[in-house]
Enzyme design. Structure first.
Site, mmCIF file in Angstrom:
data_model
loop_
_atom_site.group_PDB
_atom_site.id
_atom_site.type_symbol
_atom_site.label_atom_id
_atom_site.label_comp_id
_atom_site.label_asym_id
_atom_site.label_seq_id
_atom_site.Cartn_x
_atom_site.Cartn_y
_atom_site.Cartn_z
ATOM 1 N N ASN A 112 5.781 7.800 9.972
ATOM 2 C CA ASN A 112 6.868 7.648 8.965
ATOM 3 C C ASN A 112 7.206 8.984 8.347
ATOM 4 O O ASN A 112 6.547 10.158 8.615
ATOM 5 C CB ASN A 112 6.364 6.734 7.940
ATOM 6 C CG ASN A 112 5.235 6.894 7.311
ATOM 7 O OD1 ASN A 112 4.962 8.018 6.728
ATOM 8 N ND2 ASN A 112 4.270 6.113 7.715
ATOM 9 N N ASP A 137 1.648 0.176 9.081
ATOM 10 C CA ASP A 137 1.088 -1.121 9.243
ATOM 11 C C ASP A 137 0.797 -1.693 10.532
ATOM 12 O O ASP A 137 -0.056 -2.666 10.362
ATOM 13 C CB ASP A 137 2.450 -2.031 8.424
ATOM 14 C CG ASP A 137 2.147 -1.771 6.867
ATOM 15 O OD1 ASP A 137 1.241 -1.521 6.441
ATOM 16 O OD2 ASP A 137 3.330 -2.126 6.255
ATOM 17 N N PRO A 164 -5.504 -2.035 10.504
ATOM 18 C CA PRO A 164 -6.519 -2.489 9.458
ATOM 19 C C PRO A 164 -6.011 -2.243 7.862
ATOM 20 O O PRO A 164 -5.150 -0.702 7.915
ATOM 21 C CB PRO A 164 -7.962 -1.654 9.852
ATOM 22 C CG PRO A 164 -7.575 -0.453 10.680
ATOM 23 C CD PRO A 164 -6.152 -1.116 11.526
ATOM 24 N N ILE A 178 -6.897 -0.329 5.152
ATOM 25 C CA ILE A 178 -7.897 0.819 4.639
ATOM 26 C C ILE A 178 -8.215 0.396 3.381
ATOM 27 O O ILE A 178 -9.516 0.362 2.890
ATOM 28 C CB ILE A 178 -7.477 2.156 5.100
ATOM 29 C CG1 ILE A 178 -7.143 2.292 6.467
ATOM 30 C CG2 ILE A 178 -8.577 3.226 4.480
ATOM 31 C CD1 ILE A 178 -6.412 3.422 6.886
ATOM 32 N N PHE A 198 -1.563 3.265 -3.939
ATOM 33 C CA PHE A 198 0.199 3.641 -4.171
ATOM 34 C C PHE A 198 0.789 2.596 -3.693
ATOM 35 O O PHE A 198 0.648 2.323 -2.777
ATOM 36 C CB PHE A 198 0.226 5.160 -3.625
ATOM 37 C CG PHE A 198 -0.026 6.319 -4.763
ATOM 38 C CD1 PHE A 198 -1.381 6.413 -4.826
ATOM 39 C CD2 PHE A 198 0.721 6.914 -5.206
ATOM 40 C CE1 PHE A 198 -1.777 7.346 -5.868
ATOM 41 C CE2 PHE A 198 0.515 7.932 -6.125
ATOM 42 C CZ PHE A 198 -0.808 8.124 -6.404
ATOM 43 N N LYS A 244 0.413 -6.906 -4.996
ATOM 44 C CA LYS A 244 -0.410 -5.785 -3.967
ATOM 45 C C LYS A 244 -1.452 -5.472 -4.718
ATOM 46 O O LYS A 244 -2.715 -5.512 -3.829
ATOM 47 C CB LYS A 244 0.432 -4.532 -3.588
ATOM 48 C CG LYS A 244 0.587 -4.127 -2.308
ATOM 49 C CD LYS A 244 1.525 -3.011 -2.055
ATOM 50 C CE LYS A 244 2.837 -3.411 -1.339
ATOM 51 N NZ LYS A 244 3.791 -2.150 -1.141
ATOM 52 N N LYS A 270 -5.178 -6.469 -2.801
ATOM 53 C CA LYS A 270 -6.082 -5.753 -1.986
ATOM 54 C C LYS A 270 -7.308 -5.370 -3.127
ATOM 55 O O LYS A 270 -8.128 -4.624 -2.624
ATOM 56 C CB LYS A 270 -5.344 -4.531 -2.125
ATOM 57 C CG LYS A 270 -4.040 -4.485 -1.216
ATOM 58 C CD LYS A 270 -3.455 -3.231 -0.508
ATOM 59 C CE LYS A 270 -2.195 -3.267 0.363
ATOM 60 N NZ LYS A 270 -2.403 -2.153 1.348
HETATM 61 N N1 CTP Z 1 -2.851 1.043 2.662
HETATM 62 C C1 CTP Z 1 -4.081 0.979 3.365
HETATM 63 N N2 CTP Z 1 -3.738 0.625 4.814
HETATM 64 C C2 CTP Z 1 -2.943 -0.004 5.321
HETATM 65 C C3 CTP Z 1 -1.726 -0.095 4.469
HETATM 66 C C4 CTP Z 1 -1.522 0.310 3.168
HETATM 67 O O1 CTP Z 1 -4.960 1.652 2.844
HETATM 68 N N3 CTP Z 1 -2.747 -0.453 6.496
HETATM 69 C C5 CTP Z 1 -2.624 1.458 1.149
HETATM 70 C C6 CTP Z 1 -2.012 2.487 1.060
HETATM 71 O O2 CTP Z 1 -2.386 3.760 1.213
HETATM 72 C C7 CTP Z 1 -1.270 2.097 -0.569
HETATM 73 C C8 CTP Z 1 -1.374 0.545 -0.498
HETATM 74 O O3 CTP Z 1 -2.296 0.380 0.420
HETATM 75 O O4 CTP Z 1 -2.310 2.697 -1.433
HETATM 76 C C9 CTP Z 1 -0.147 0.188 -0.587
HETATM 77 O O5 CTP Z 1 0.724 0.420 0.642
HETATM 78 P P1 CTP Z 1 1.946 -0.251 1.147
HETATM 79 O O6 CTP Z 1 2.297 0.178 2.469
HETATM 80 O O7 CTP Z 1 2.790 0.039 -0.017
HETATM 81 O O8 CTP Z 1 1.729 -1.656 1.109
HETATM 82 P P2 CTP Z 1 1.637 -2.670 2.399
HETATM 83 O O9 CTP Z 1 0.308 -3.382 2.079
HETATM 84 O O10 CTP Z 1 1.683 -1.962 3.462
HETATM 85 O O11 CTP Z 1 2.752 -3.630 1.820
HETATM 86 P P3 CTP Z 1 4.356 -3.629 2.640
HETATM 87 O O12 CTP Z 1 4.357 -2.702 3.542
HETATM 88 O O13 CTP Z 1 4.462 -4.946 3.039
HETATM 89 O O14 CTP Z 1 5.078 -3.248 1.330
#
Ligand code: CTP
Length: 414
Positions: free
Chosen positions: A210, A280, A306, A308, A325, A339, A343
């Site tokens: 991305n 994701d 996973p 994280i 974030f 979220k 989490k």
């Molecule tokens: N994050 C993470 N591991 C993942 C996905 C996200 O640690 N596999 C963390 C990001 O670093 C951020 C937070 O989760 O701090 C939110 O990430 P975001 O991508 O906005 O949320 P998602 O849970 O992926 O939800 P969506 O994409 O459905 O909006």
């Protein structure tokens, strides 16, 4: 607070109706222990008398480049060298244009060129002027040069228009300056920050990734290190310099990022910040050889990566403060709050990626800080300055982390 104690701040006031807000800004800065010297442009003097700001700052106001009396007191070069920070507020469209061009035709702009101190601008103008191509281009130039921008805010304007262009509130201007100076507040603390994109291989030459630039995470790592933390930055592929004093771990995939997070959490972590844009999903298997083209379409099975930060928030012992974030395009607060709870994060910093002027690749950002007590907007500013504000707030949470209990964890460990 206390880190503005004995700091020298120049405030350059230019001609805008919002100039009156500077009186309160000076009061806040002085109350925090800063020395303040004021420069007023000719335009500013149409809105406020130098005498008012002289009384508030406790020093004669500088107005002219070629004023013999003032030069005998503290000459303009001496003044420029004296400063630890130079704040121009309100900064009119004309002032921003003159700063962008590097003009030196009055004391205010000359001082901006002559000072080695960081420059802060708090723009204030009509919304149409703020949105104009010329102002946008000037702002880009200033941001590229590392100028710190505070605001502007949106709302009703003195001219009756509604939109972005209002001068930030004195308390926000104060907070931005205050957050800039190193605090040492994270001395002895261990901080892990994830940053940038992850890269999920499809075959030896292709991948899913991305547009994350990693700028926010790097700025956070720099701010954490400056605040005295033992800082580990775990980042995907980015082209950024490692901030001084930061341990940088380069990874490619989400799985590698998780491994690194686990490895560096062997000793307890005080603060974990997930600013990485983790993919994701990843291809179920990465082909060992380059995939050759064949039929008219190709199907790829993607599997979940996973989470994280979710794992970090459930680790035992858990980092005292876990901050995520969230990039959202709609219903910012509701989605981000959901979220945060899902989490089990203490805080989620949400940004609206539907806005074109901020976000992924830009140097500026405006975010909403969301914790158990609700949502609070942090005024638009540079990512570097925003990082300092976020770190400052995290340090505040850590200070009280003994009584910090994640609201969504009742029953899960208490
Ligand atoms: N994050 C993470 N591991 C993942 C996905 C996200 O640690 N596999 C963390 C990001 O670093 C951020 C937070 O989760 O701090 C939110 O990430 P975001 O991508 O906005 O949320 P998602 O849970 O992926 O939800 P969506 O994409 O459905 O909006």
């Amino acid at each position: 607070m206390g880190h503005l104690q004995n700091r020298n701040i120049i405030i350059g006031v230019t001609g805008g109706i919002a100039a009156y807000k500077i009186a309160e800004t000076i009061r806040l800065l002085r109350r925090a222990g800063a020395s303040v010297r004021v420069i007023m442009s000719r335009g500013a003097q149409a809105f406020m008398t130098p005498l008012t700001l002289q009384s508030l700052s406790g020093h004669p106001v500088h107005t002219d480049l070629l004023d013999e009396t003032a030069e005998m007191g503290m000459g303009h070069i001496e003044l420029a060298r004296w400063a630890d920070a130079y704040l121009i507020a309100p900064a009119t469209a004309d002032t921003l244009a003159r700063l962008a061009m590097g003009r030196a035709d009055d004391l205010l702009t000359t001082t901006a060129l002559a000072t080695p101190a960081p420059l802060f601008v708090a723009p204030a103008m009509n919304q149409q002027m703020w949105a104009s191509q010329a102002t946008t281009a000037n702002m880009k130039l200033l941001l590229d040069r590392g100028v710190h921008v505070i605001g502007p805010e949106s709302g009703e304007q003195a001219c009756g228009d509604i939109g972005a262009g209002r001068l930030s509130e004195p308390s926000d201007i104060y907070a931005a300056i205050d957050a800039f100076f190193p605090t040492g507040k994270l001395a002895g603390k261990k901080v892990i920050i994830t940053a940038g994109p992850t890269l999920e291989p499809i075959d030896p030459v292709r991948f899913i990734s991305n547009h994350s630039s990693g700028k926010m995470g790097f700025a956070l790592a720099q701010a954490a290190a400056e605040a005295g933390a033992d800082t580990v930055l775990i980042c995907g592929p980015v082209t950024l310099e490692t901030p001084a004093g930061v341990t940088r771990i380069d990874i490619r995939t989400a799985a590698e990022m998780l491994d690194a997070c686990r490895l560096y959490s062997a000793t307890p972590v005080d603060l974990f910040i997930g600013s990485a844009a983790v993919a994701d999903y990843r291809p179920q298997t990465a082909a060992e050889q380059k995939i050759k083209k064949g039929g008219a379409s190709i199907t790829m099975e993607l599997v979940r990566n996973p989470d994280i930060i979710g794992e970090m928030a459930q680790m035992n012992p858990r980092p005292a403060v876990v901050v995520g974030f969230a990039a959202e395009t709609e219903d910012l607060v509701d989605h981000a709050q959901a979220k945060r709870l899902a989490k089990q994060l203490d805080v989620i910093v949400a940004n609206d990626v539907s806005r074109v002027d901020i976000g992924f690749n830009s140097d500026a950002n405006a975010v909403t800080w969301i914790d158990e007590s609700g949502a609070e907007t942090i005024a638009m500013t540079t990512k570097n300055n925003l990082a300092k504000i976020v770190i400052e707030r995290c340090a505040g949470l850590l200070g009280s982390s003994a009584d910090l209990e994640f609201s969504g964890r009742e029953g899960a460990g208490s």
